[in-house]
Scaffold this motif. Structure first.
Motif, PDB file in Angstrom:
ATOM      1  N   GLU A  55      -0.982   0.008  10.437  1.00  0.00           N
ATOM      2  CA  GLU A  55      -1.465   0.738   9.269  1.00  0.00           C
ATOM      3  C   GLU A  55      -2.425  -0.109   8.442  1.00  0.00           C
ATOM      4  OE1 GLU A  55       1.853   0.420   9.916  1.00  0.00           O
ATOM      5  OE2 GLU A  55       2.293   2.433  10.639  1.00  0.00           O
ATOM      6  N   GLY A  56      -2.221  -1.410   8.446  1.00  0.00           N
ATOM      7  CA  GLY A  56      -3.066  -2.311   7.687  1.00  0.00           C
ATOM      8  C   GLY A  56      -4.499  -2.371   8.186  1.00  0.00           C
ATOM      9  N   GLU A  57      -4.728  -2.008   9.455  1.00  0.00           N
ATOM     10  CA  GLU A  57      -6.091  -1.969   9.987  1.00  0.00           C
ATOM     11  C   GLU A  57      -6.886  -0.851   9.334  1.00  0.00           C
ATOM     12  OE1 GLU A  57      -6.491  -1.660  14.231  1.00  0.00           O
ATOM     13  OE2 GLU A  57      -4.818  -3.015  14.540  1.00  0.00           O
ATOM     14  N   ALA A  58      -6.302   0.322   9.213  1.00  0.00           N
ATOM     15  CA  ALA A  58      -7.006   1.489   8.677  1.00  0.00           C
ATOM     16  C   ALA A  58      -7.177   1.396   7.170  1.00  0.00           C
ATOM     17  CB  ALA A  58      -6.256   2.766   9.035  1.00  0.00           C
ATOM     18  N   ALA A  59      -6.186   0.883   6.483  1.00  0.00           N
ATOM     19  CA  ALA A  59      -6.211   0.849   5.024  1.00  0.00           C
ATOM     20  C   ALA A  59      -5.422  -0.363   4.529  1.00  0.00           C
ATOM     21  CB  ALA A  59      -5.610   2.135   4.476  1.00  0.00           C
ATOM     22  N   PRO A  60      -6.071  -1.510   4.472  1.00  0.00           N
ATOM     23  CA  PRO A  60      -5.358  -2.714   4.016  1.00  0.00           C
ATOM     24  C   PRO A  60      -4.879  -2.579   2.574  1.00  0.00           C
ATOM     25  CG  PRO A  60      -7.491  -3.268   4.998  1.00  0.00           C
ATOM     26  CD  PRO A  60      -7.436  -1.789   4.867  1.00  0.00           C
ATOM     27  N   ILE A  61      -3.790  -3.217   2.237  1.00  0.00           N
ATOM     28  CA  ILE A  61      -3.273  -3.201   0.866  1.00  0.00           C
ATOM     29  C   ILE A  61      -4.336  -3.784  -0.056  1.00  0.00           C
ATOM     30  CG2 ILE A  61      -1.540  -4.190  -0.687  1.00  0.00           C
ATOM     31  CD1 ILE A  61       0.456  -3.928   1.619  1.00  0.00           C
ATOM     32  N   GLY A  62      -4.596  -3.080  -1.160  1.00  0.00           N
ATOM     33  CA  GLY A  62      -5.605  -3.487  -2.123  1.00  0.00           C
ATOM     34  C   GLY A  62      -6.963  -2.852  -1.896  1.00  0.00           C
ATOM     35  N   SER A  63      -7.173  -2.244  -0.718  1.00  0.00           N
ATOM     36  CA  SER A  63      -8.470  -1.621  -0.455  1.00  0.00           C
ATOM     37  C   SER A  63      -8.608  -0.318  -1.230  1.00  0.00           C
ATOM     38  CB  SER A  63      -8.659  -1.379   1.043  1.00  0.00           C
ATOM     39  OG  SER A  63      -7.683  -0.491   1.544  1.00  0.00           O
ATOM     40  N   VAL A  64      -9.842   0.022  -1.597  1.00  0.00           N
ATOM     41  CA  VAL A  64     -10.147   1.229  -2.365  1.00  0.00           C
ATOM     42  C   VAL A  64     -10.875   2.205  -1.450  1.00  0.00           C
ATOM     43  CG1 VAL A  64     -11.416   2.136  -4.347  1.00  0.00           C
ATOM     44  CG2 VAL A  64     -10.249  -0.070  -4.521  1.00  0.00           C
ATOM     45  N   HIS A  65     -10.479   3.477  -1.499  1.00  0.00           N
ATOM     46  CA  HIS A  65     -11.046   4.500  -0.620  1.00  0.00           C
ATOM     47  C   HIS A  65     -11.312   5.777  -1.400  1.00  0.00           C
ATOM     48  CE1 HIS A  65      -9.914   2.134   2.938  1.00  0.00           C
ATOM     49  NE2 HIS A  65      -8.852   1.816   2.231  1.00  0.00           N
ATOM     50  N   ASP A  66     -12.304   6.541  -0.935  1.00  0.00           N
ATOM     51  CA  ASP A  66     -12.555   7.885  -1.429  1.00  0.00           C
ATOM     52  C   ASP A  66     -12.067   8.843  -0.350  1.00  0.00           C
ATOM     53  OD1 ASP A  66     -13.800   6.606  -3.512  1.00  0.00           O
ATOM     54  OD2 ASP A  66     -15.827   7.037  -2.827  1.00  0.00           O
ATOM     55  N   ALA A  67     -11.296   9.857  -0.747  1.00  0.00           N
ATOM     56  CA  ALA A  67     -10.734  10.783   0.231  1.00  0.00           C
ATOM     57  C   ALA A  67     -10.552  12.159  -0.383  1.00  0.00           C
ATOM     58  CB  ALA A  67      -9.388  10.266   0.740  1.00  0.00           C
ATOM     59  N   VAL A  68     -10.518  13.176   0.470  1.00  0.00           N
ATOM     60  CA  VAL A  68     -10.326  14.562   0.043  1.00  0.00           C
ATOM     61  C   VAL A  68      -8.839  14.883   0.045  1.00  0.00           C
ATOM     62  CG1 VAL A  68     -10.806  16.979   0.600  1.00  0.00           C
ATOM     63  CG2 VAL A  68     -12.573  15.237   0.936  1.00  0.00           C
ATOM     64  N   VAL A  69      -8.358  15.488  -1.029  1.00  0.00           N
ATOM     65  CA  VAL A  69      -6.951  15.861  -1.162  1.00  0.00           C
ATOM     66  C   VAL A  69      -6.662  17.036  -0.230  1.00  0.00           C
ATOM     67  CG1 VAL A  69      -5.177  16.725  -2.731  1.00  0.00           C
ATOM     68  CG2 VAL A  69      -6.863  15.053  -3.548  1.00  0.00           C
ATOM     69  N   THR A  70      -5.662  16.868   0.640  1.00  0.00           N
ATOM     70  CA  THR A  70      -5.274  17.946   1.548  1.00  0.00           C
ATOM     71  C   THR A  70      -4.028  18.688   1.074  1.00  0.00           C
ATOM     72  OG1 THR A  70      -4.007  16.398   2.912  1.00  0.00           O
ATOM     73  CG2 THR A  70      -6.279  16.833   3.568  1.00  0.00           C
ATOM     74  N   GLU A  71      -3.266  18.051   0.170  1.00  0.00           N
ATOM     75  CA  GLU A  71      -2.020  18.662  -0.309  1.00  0.00           C
ATOM     76  C   GLU A  71      -1.640  18.039  -1.649  1.00  0.00           C
ATOM     77  OE1 GLU A  71       2.593  18.819   1.266  1.00  0.00           O
ATOM     78  OE2 GLU A  71       0.996  18.531   2.727  1.00  0.00           O
ATOM     79  N   ILE A  72      -1.043  18.858  -2.522  1.00  0.00           N
ATOM     80  CA  ILE A  72      -0.517  18.386  -3.805  1.00  0.00           C
ATOM     81  C   ILE A  72       0.965  18.745  -3.843  1.00  0.00           C
ATOM     82  CG2 ILE A  72      -0.499  18.790  -6.300  1.00  0.00           C
ATOM     83  CD1 ILE A  72      -2.882  17.206  -5.628  1.00  0.00           C
ATOM     84  N   ASP A  73       1.793  17.794  -4.263  1.00  0.00           N
ATOM     85  CA  ASP A  73       3.231  18.037  -4.395  1.00  0.00           C
ATOM     86  C   ASP A  73       3.683  17.631  -5.788  1.00  0.00           C
ATOM     87  OD1 ASP A  73       3.796  18.943  -1.764  1.00  0.00           O
ATOM     88  OD2 ASP A  73       3.762  16.877  -1.041  1.00  0.00           O
ATOM     89  N   ASP A  74       4.411  18.530  -6.451  1.00  0.00           N
ATOM     90  CA  ASP A  74       5.040  18.189  -7.722  1.00  0.00           C
ATOM     91  C   ASP A  74       6.479  17.801  -7.414  1.00  0.00           C
ATOM     92  OD1 ASP A  74       2.944  18.687  -9.645  1.00  0.00           O
ATOM     93  OD2 ASP A  74       3.093  20.788  -9.040  1.00  0.00           O
ATOM     94  N   THR A  75       6.812  16.535  -7.661  1.00  0.00           N
ATOM     95  CA  THR A  75       8.150  16.035  -7.355  1.00  0.00           C
ATOM     96  C   THR A  75       8.851  15.638  -8.644  1.00  0.00           C
ATOM     97  OG1 THR A  75       7.541  13.708  -7.156  1.00  0.00           O
ATOM     98  CG2 THR A  75       7.216  15.082  -5.204  1.00  0.00           C
TER      99      THR A  75
END
Length: 127
Positions: A55-75
């Motif tokens: 998982e660290g290859e795709a998104a290392p801890i501390g990295s910043v990304h722009d992404a489209v929201v696919t789902e919202i959950d109210d927990t």
């Protein structure tokens, strides 16, 4: 002699054959490939490659990304968004504002990893 048993014999054979077919299909799935999610062989191969990567290859801890929201959950812990970064599912935990919805682009910062997923904090909404 046993008319009830003789009339139920074809049903028993069909039912037994059906169970046998299901067992053979299940055994084939376990032996040949396990988790078949996609009909398209290329999509299935990409899925299997993504499952095997760190998982660290795709998104290392501390990295910043722009992404489209696919789902919202109210927990009970707060409002969360689900996005995908480089094929990795990312849960944007607890601090997503009410103005963000499905289809919106957000900026997030990766905070941790769990099995086959990452967790992030919300930074800002981009659109």
């Amino acid at each position: 002699m046993f008319p009830v048993l003789q009339s139920e014999l074809p049903f028993a054979l069909v039912a037994g054959g059906g169970v046998l077919v299901l067992l053979v299909l299940f055994a084939g799935r376990v032996v040949l490939g396990g988790d078949v999610k996609y009909d398209d062989p290329e999509a299935q191969a990409a899925h299997e490659a993504a499952q095997g990567r760190d998982e660290g290859e795709a998104a290392p801890i501390g990295s910043v990304h722009d992404a489209v929201v696919t789902e919202i959950d109210d927990t009970s812990q707060g409002r969360e968004a689900v996005v995908t970064v480089e094929g990795l599912v990312v849960f944007v935990d607890r601090d997503v504002p009410g103005t963000v919805g499905t289809g919106d682009t957000i900026r997030l910062k990766i905070t941790s990893h769990s099995e086959n997923a990452a967790h992030a904090m919300f930074v800002t909404r981009l659109d």
